[in-house]
Enzyme design. Sequence first.
Site, short mmCIF file in Angstrom:
data_model
loop_
_atom_site.label_atom_id
_atom_site.label_comp_id
_atom_site.label_asym_id
_atom_site.label_seq_id
_atom_site.Cartn_x
_atom_site.Cartn_y
_atom_site.Cartn_z
N ASP A 212 11.24 6.79 11.29
CA ASP A 212 10.48 5.72 10.63
C ASP A 212 10.95 4.36 11.14
O ASP A 212 11.36 4.25 12.29
CB ASP A 212 10.68 5.88 9.10
CG ASP A 212 9.48 5.37 8.31
OD1 ASP A 212 9.17 4.19 8.41
OD2 ASP A 212 8.88 6.16 7.56
N HIS B 89 9.33 0.01 5.21
CA HIS B 89 8.69 1.33 5.16
C HIS B 89 9.71 2.48 5.23
O HIS B 89 9.67 3.42 4.43
CB HIS B 89 7.71 1.40 6.34
CG HIS B 89 6.77 2.54 6.33
ND1 HIS B 89 7.09 3.78 6.85
CD2 HIS B 89 5.48 2.65 5.90
CE1 HIS B 89 6.04 4.58 6.74
NE2 HIS B 89 5.06 3.92 6.17
N SER C 195 1.82 7.74 3.71
CA SER C 195 3.22 7.54 4.11
C SER C 195 4.17 7.78 2.95
O SER C 195 5.32 8.15 3.15
CB SER C 195 3.45 6.10 4.59
OG SER C 195 2.99 5.93 5.90
#
Length: 780
Positions: free
Chosen positions: A149, A223, A552
């Site tokens: 990620d 994220h 996600s």
Amino acid sequence: MKSFSSSFCFLSTLMAFISLFILSLILLPSALSTDGRETFIIHVAKSAKPHIFSTHHHWYSSIVRSVDTPHHPSKILYTYNRAVQGFSARLTVDQAAKIRHVRGVLSVIPDRPRYLHTTRTPRFLGLEDSFGLWPNSDYADDVIVGVLDTGIWPERQSFSDEGLSPVPGKWKGSCVVTPDFPATACNKKIIGARAFYLGYAASRGTTMEESNESKSPRDTEGHGTHTASTAAGSRVTNASLFGYAKGEARGMAIKARIAVYKICWASGCYDSDILAAMDQAIEDGVDVISLSVGADGYAPPYDYDSIAIGAFGAAEHGIVVSCSAGNSGPDPYTAVNIAPWILTVGASTLDREFPADVILGDGRIYSGVSLYSGEELSDELLPLVYAADCGSKYCYSGSLDSAKVAGKIVICDRGGNARVEKGNAVHVAGGAGMIMANLADSGEELLADSHFIPATMVGQIAGDKIRAYARSDPLPTATIKFRGTVISRSPAAPRVASFSSRGPNYRTAEILKPDVIAPGVNILAGWTGYIGPTDLETDKRKVDFNIISGTSMSCPHVSGLAALLRKAHPKWSPAAIKSALMTTAYNLDNCGSNITDLATGKESTPFVHGSGHVDPNRALDPGLVYDLGLSDYLGFLCSIGYDSRRISVFTTASVDCDANSLGAPGNLNYPSFSVVFHGENSVVKYKRVVKNVGKKSNPVYEVKVNAPPNVEVSVSPSKLVFSEETDSLAYEVTFMSGVGVEEVGSCPKASFGSIEWTDGVHLVRSPIAASWNLSSTASM
Ligand SMILES: *[C@@H]1O[C@H](CO)[C@@H](O)[C@H](O)[C@H]1NC(C)=O
Ligand SMILES: *[C@@H]1O[C@H](CO)[C@@H](O)[C@H](O)[C@H]1NC(C)=O
Ligand SMILES: *[C@@H]1O[C@H](CO)[C@@H](O)[C@H](O)[C@H]1NC(C)=O
Ligand SMILES: *[C@@H]1O[C@H](CO)[C@@H](O)[C@H](O)[C@H]1NC(C)=O
């Protein structure tokens, strides 16, 4: 992609995976830099290495040198030897064409960028300390989840290693140390951290230093911190975002260890870096790979899809690969990461809302959602205007007429730009508040945002009424009431998010995708300390936790559950773990109705939710599993027409398609059914084998068929008698298309049902999606 806007369709698709939440400005990347070279990934047949080379690296260097020209000395970026065999290098198009003809080279693929696609969730999923999957897996103690990620913000409490046992002995990975990522960043929770940027940097033609990007695994985007803490974050009491969603936050697998592989940078996640990270993760010894990243647009062919290729290698090493399906719904065929050896996850809602109601001057009240945390509006009603009458219906920055919006509440349409940017645009133009109203493509899907100004989001139905009121009333007024965090059965949950990418499977219609849905709307988890909760430069707020939405966010929930199952059942294959999650998934919401689709407000279908919503405690004891191994996947690749050369890109195992074809891809021993009737062919037969993994000895399973409308389904045998000697039994399903098919559904013509096996204790359910390819029917 339509769910975001039509005019900005391209940009929004690109950004979809970065999470729905974020739409910061990003330069469109190109793998072509100024010197005319691009990055290519070269897959080779490992066994073809001539003996004169002592190592594969020597061989690869010699291949590259053989195409060198004095002006174009080429450079190898990575060599790969676990996820795949081969290397990546900077080459001109001519050089790449020459390399294609070198003996032993299987394929030469241009590097491509891919894009990034919780307090309440454990409870909503039924996870409890006293029974079920948590205590039976010891919270995945010693299981290692590799998170590929944007990196991690290691100082968050979610990554505390208090109470954890020492780093598992099988772990072979390590942590890099850089000025902004000290040795203390790693502990018994974060046991590995590395950064892969050679492909990214090469594609940009600038150095990381020039772009001010740290080369470390530190997360400057948020994220990766969010996904890692969702999958395996430690327990944090008193977590919240500005008081919203307050409570104890826990990852799915609180004792699992996190291995960080930073693959995503300011403008994308490059295949060459993703493959290098997968190679490393396999070498390091991870058990699960969590990847909330994917292609924009339709899923690439499997042998051009580096995530599919790398995941195959990982699966061969016994690793579960869990991926997000994408945020390009509600259009059909949008799901990506759809190879059958990947666990593909769509997004759905929780029973938690952040209500913020719109009160109109005529007394009508419409419910919306918001995470606004500043000073509230007074009870006094303010003038209301529709942004379409003030310069820009989407409220683009700088395009609203201050004279028309100052001091007013402004209605902005959803789509076109980042949702939080609209509020900022209204604020800059002097507006007092904002109502963001959905258009038809996002329907009733509500996503909560931490707006700068008093703002709320309403669905299309309410939005149309509010817009009409603003335009028809002589003196329209409104205010917004913020009601905090509410947990309730109204609206029902789960519902599938409109943005969640859907089937049918764009590459192989006979494999149903996505596989499951899991929480992905308004999810609270850890955040970076580098940038505020809106990811906008102008947002100077800093938060430990943030609430964002996207597939996600659903993917790491399932990655964490896979880690728990890995611990509870150490001998299960990745396919068995996936089967357990699929056959035990549920299809009813918390009001007892079939799960609905937020895009339509109607019942969702298996093309939207796959097998259904994950049910972790039931997945612990599924009764039967549909197992799969290397030879099954090779048979699958043969059945879709791949020859041994194309298949060699995935594996070093040898394959003989004459001996190893499934006949049809639908015969792959998958835990769900997708049946395609072509033209005159009105009968389709699929084979399956189920393996008894229940504790009960000699169980007898009987079948119950819910046939899709217009399809006759028969299962043979209809009873499976297991014994000490026989733990695996085969059955065959015959699907027969009925008449009057042209009346079924809309595009694609489809109908849905299920097959359930039960021994009185377990219920092993597989959805059926039947579709008719009418374009192949000459007579219709
Ligand atoms: C990088 O940072 C330096 C110093 O903070 C700044 O002057 C420069 O403009 C930045 N460059 C980019 C590309 O952001
Ligand atoms: C909980 O968090 C809030 C906001 O972060 C803080 O104001 C409060 O003092 C905390 N309470 C406890 C008991 O730690
Ligand atoms: C859910 O859908 C199935 C199949 O479409 C139908 O048979 C069933 O009655 C529905 N259940 C409820 C509770 O509406
Ligand atoms: C439908 O059939 C046509 C013609 O045989 C074929 O080209 C097409 O790929 C098929 N579509 C699907 C979804 O199978």
